[in-house]
Scaffold this active site. Structure first.
Site, PDB file in Angstrom:
ATOM      1  N   VAL A  58     -23.643  16.196  -8.932  1.00 36.85           N
ATOM      2  CA  VAL A  58     -24.074  15.487 -10.139  1.00 36.85           C
ATOM      3  C   VAL A  58     -23.130  14.304 -10.336  1.00 36.85           C
ATOM      4  O   VAL A  58     -21.915  14.429 -10.130  1.00 36.85           O
ATOM      5  CB  VAL A  58     -24.044  16.429 -11.366  1.00 36.85           C
ATOM      6  N   GLU A  93     -21.376  27.723   0.554  1.00 34.16           N
ATOM      7  CA  GLU A  93     -19.921  27.777   0.584  1.00 34.16           C
ATOM      8  C   GLU A  93     -19.386  26.889  -0.529  1.00 34.16           C
ATOM      9  O   GLU A  93     -20.006  25.879  -0.863  1.00 34.16           O
ATOM     10  CB  GLU A  93     -19.346  27.253   1.908  1.00 34.16           C
ATOM     11  N   TYR A 143     -22.340  28.783  -9.902  1.00 37.95           N
ATOM     12  CA  TYR A 143     -23.042  29.660  -8.969  1.00 37.95           C
ATOM     13  C   TYR A 143     -23.064  31.106  -9.463  1.00 37.95           C
ATOM     14  O   TYR A 143     -24.089  31.793  -9.365  1.00 37.95           O
ATOM     15  CB  TYR A 143     -22.407  29.577  -7.576  1.00 37.95           C
ATOM     16  N   ASN A 177     -12.594  24.770  -6.293  1.00 29.90           N
ATOM     17  CA  ASN A 177     -13.719  24.256  -7.090  1.00 29.90           C
ATOM     18  C   ASN A 177     -14.237  25.326  -8.065  1.00 29.90           C
ATOM     19  O   ASN A 177     -15.335  25.879  -7.910  1.00 29.90           O
ATOM     20  CB  ASN A 177     -14.832  23.772  -6.160  1.00 29.90           C
TER      21      ASN A 177
HETATM   22  C1  LIG Z   1     -20.372  21.459  -9.725  1.00 30.78           C
HETATM   23  C2  LIG Z   1     -21.305  20.458 -10.401  1.00 30.78           C
HETATM   24  C3  LIG Z   1     -22.558  20.255  -9.535  1.00 30.78           C
HETATM   25  C4  LIG Z   1     -21.732  21.017 -11.777  1.00 30.78           C
HETATM   26  O1  LIG Z   1     -22.648  20.096 -12.347  1.00 30.78           O
HETATM   27  P1  LIG Z   1     -22.810  19.929 -13.930  1.00 30.78           P
HETATM   28  O2  LIG Z   1     -24.070  19.176 -14.161  1.00 30.78           O
HETATM   29  O3  LIG Z   1     -21.566  19.416 -14.532  1.00 30.78           O
HETATM   30  O4  LIG Z   1     -22.967  21.456 -14.359  1.00 30.78           O
HETATM   31  P2  LIG Z   1     -23.822  22.024 -15.595  1.00 30.78           P
HETATM   32  O5  LIG Z   1     -23.649  21.133 -16.784  1.00 30.78           O
HETATM   33  O6  LIG Z   1     -25.206  22.308 -15.151  1.00 30.78           O
HETATM   34  O7  LIG Z   1     -23.032  23.389 -15.835  1.00 30.78           O
HETATM   35  C5  LIG Z   1     -23.696  24.632 -15.897  1.00 30.78           C
HETATM   36  C6  LIG Z   1     -22.651  25.704 -16.051  1.00 30.78           C
HETATM   37  O8  LIG Z   1     -21.800  25.739 -14.904  1.00 30.78           O
HETATM   38  C7  LIG Z   1     -20.449  26.001 -15.308  1.00 30.78           C
HETATM   39  N1  LIG Z   1     -19.627  24.826 -15.047  1.00 30.78           N
HETATM   40  C8  LIG Z   1     -20.045  23.612 -14.562  1.00 30.78           C
HETATM   41  N2  LIG Z   1     -18.992  22.789 -14.412  1.00 30.78           N
HETATM   42  C9  LIG Z   1     -17.902  23.485 -14.807  1.00 30.78           C
HETATM   43  C10 LIG Z   1     -16.516  23.167 -14.882  1.00 30.78           C
HETATM   44  N3  LIG Z   1     -16.039  21.963 -14.506  1.00 30.78           N
HETATM   45  N4  LIG Z   1     -15.664  24.125 -15.321  1.00 30.78           N
HETATM   46  C11 LIG Z   1     -16.115  25.336 -15.678  1.00 30.78           C
HETATM   47  N5  LIG Z   1     -17.437  25.704 -15.640  1.00 30.78           N
HETATM   48  C12 LIG Z   1     -18.301  24.784 -15.207  1.00 30.78           C
HETATM   49  C13 LIG Z   1     -20.509  26.295 -16.794  1.00 30.78           C
HETATM   50  O9  LIG Z   1     -20.781  27.679 -16.953  1.00 30.78           O
HETATM   51  C14 LIG Z   1     -21.707  25.471 -17.216  1.00 30.78           C
HETATM   52  O10 LIG Z   1     -22.306  25.906 -18.395  1.00 30.78           O
HETATM   53  P3  LIG Z   1     -21.738  25.346 -19.817  1.00 30.78           P
HETATM   54  O11 LIG Z   1     -21.619  23.852 -19.701  1.00 30.78           O
HETATM   55  O12 LIG Z   1     -22.787  25.807 -20.777  1.00 30.78           O
HETATM   56  O13 LIG Z   1     -20.402  25.986 -20.001  1.00 30.78           O
HETATM   57  C15 LIG Z   1     -20.568  19.108 -10.673  1.00 30.78           C
HETATM   58  O14 LIG Z   1     -19.327  19.380 -11.270  1.00 30.78           O
HETATM   59  C16 LIG Z   1     -20.343  18.262  -9.450  1.00 30.78           C
HETATM   60  O15 LIG Z   1     -21.235  17.559  -8.984  1.00 30.78           O
HETATM   61  N6  LIG Z   1     -19.110  18.336  -8.907  1.00 30.78           N
HETATM   62  C17 LIG Z   1     -18.751  17.512  -7.740  1.00 30.78           C
HETATM   63  C18 LIG Z   1     -19.478  17.972  -6.513  1.00 30.78           C
HETATM   64  C19 LIG Z   1     -19.291  19.453  -6.264  1.00 30.78           C
HETATM   65  O16 LIG Z   1     -18.181  19.981  -6.363  1.00 30.78           O
HETATM   66  N7  LIG Z   1     -20.390  20.138  -5.894  1.00 30.78           N
HETATM   67  C20 LIG Z   1     -20.382  21.538  -5.563  1.00 30.78           C
HETATM   68  C21 LIG Z   1     -20.058  21.701  -4.120  1.00 30.78           C
HETATM   69  S1  LIG Z   1     -20.018  23.431  -3.660  1.00 30.78           S
END
Ligand SMILES: CC(C)(COP(=O)(O)OP(=O)(O)OC[C@H]1O[C@@H](n2cnc3c(N)ncnc32)[C@H](O)[C@@H]1OP(=O)(O)O)[C@@H](O)C(=O)NCCC(=O)NCCS
Length: 160
Positions: A77, A109, A121, A114
Site C-alpha cells: 500500500v 512469507e 495476516y 515486519n
Molecule cells: C503491510 C501493509 C500492506 C498494510 O497495509 P495498510 O493498508 O496500512 O493496512 P490496513 O490499514 O489494512 O491494516 C489492517 C490491519 O492490519 C494491522 N496493521 C497494519 N499495519 C500495521 C502496523 N504498521 N502496525 C500494527 N498493525 C498493523 C492492524 O491490525 C490493522 O487494523 P487496524 O488499523 O484496525 O488496527 C503496508 O504497511 C505496506 O504496504 N507496507 C510496506 C510493504 C509491506 O511490508 N508489505 C508486506 C510484505 S509481506
C-alpha cells in the site's frame, strides 16, 4: 476490473502502469523489487492487480497460483495511505481470487521485522507454519522470514 465502492477500482497491471507501481514500491520498501521483477511477473501472467482511485495508485498485490496453492509474492500500500484498511482490502481480494479459482491453501512469507504485516495476516487468519533463516536480502546482510498459511474456503468466487 472490479469496482469496490468509494471510487476504488481493482485492475490487472498493464505494462504502462509499471513505472507508477515501481515508484510506490521504492517508497514502501527498504529493499524494493526491481522494475524487472514486476515485468517478469506480468509476462508470466501471475495475479498482478492494482488498486486505484481515479488516477491515484493506492496499492497492489502480486500472487502466483500453482495447482491448488496460492502464494502471495508482494502486497503493498502506498505509504501515504497506510492504516485506512487498504492492505486488508487487497489481501481479501487476493484471497477471493485464489479461492474462487479453486485454491485450497494460501501461503506467504514475511520479514521477522515486519510486525505490521504479520498483524494484518494474523488478523486474516494466517498462522505461522515455518521459519526461513536468511530468506530476505536486507540493507545489511540477510533477514529471516516467517512462512504463514491459511486454508481457503471453497465457496467464494471473484470476477477480477
Ligand atoms: C503491510 C501493509 C500492506 C498494510 O497495509 P495498510 O493498508 O496500512 O493496512 P490496513 O490499514 O489494512 O491494516 C489492517 C490491519 O492490519 C494491522 N496493521 C497494519 N499495519 C500495521 C502496523 N504498521 N502496525 C500494527 N498493525 C498493523 C492492524 O491490525 C490493522 O487494523 P487496524 O488499523 O484496525 O488496527 C503496508 O504497511 C505496506 O504496504 N507496507 C510496506 C510493504 C509491506 O511490508 N508489505 C508486506 C510484505 S509481506
Amino acid at each position: 476490473m472490479r469496482s469496490l465502492g468509494n471510487g476504488l477500482v481493482l485492475k490487472p497491471f498493464a505494462k504502462s502502469d509499471l513505472d507508477t507501481i515501481h515508484a510506490v514500491e521504492r517508497r514502501a520498501y527498504a529493499v524494493p523489487w526491481s522494475y524487472g521483477v514486476f515485468y517478469d511477473c506480468l509476462i508470466a501472467r501471475y495475479d498482478c492487480q492494482a488498486l486505484w482511485r481515479g488516477e491515484q495508485l493506492l496499492g497492489y498485490f502480486v500472487g502466483q497460483r500453482v495447482l491448488d496453492e496460492a502464494h502471495l509474492l508482494n502486497l503493498c500500500v502506498d505509504p501515504d495511505c497506510h492504516r485506512q484498511g487498504l492492505g486488508e482490502l487487497l489481501l481479501q481480494e487476493w484471497l477471493l481470487l485464489a479461492s474462487g479459482s479453486g485454491c485450497k491453501k494460501a501461503l506467504l512469507e514475511v520479514r521477522v521485522s515486519n510486525v505490521g504485516a504479520q498483524t494484518l495476516y494474523r488478523k486474516a487468519g494466517f498462522q505461522q507454519i515455518g521459519y526461513r533463516k536468511g530468506y530476505y536480502p536486507a540493507l545489511e546482510g540477510r533477514e529471516d522470514g516467517i512462512v504463514m498459511a491459511l486454508a481457503l474456503p471453497q465457496a467464494l468466487s471473484a470476477s477480477v
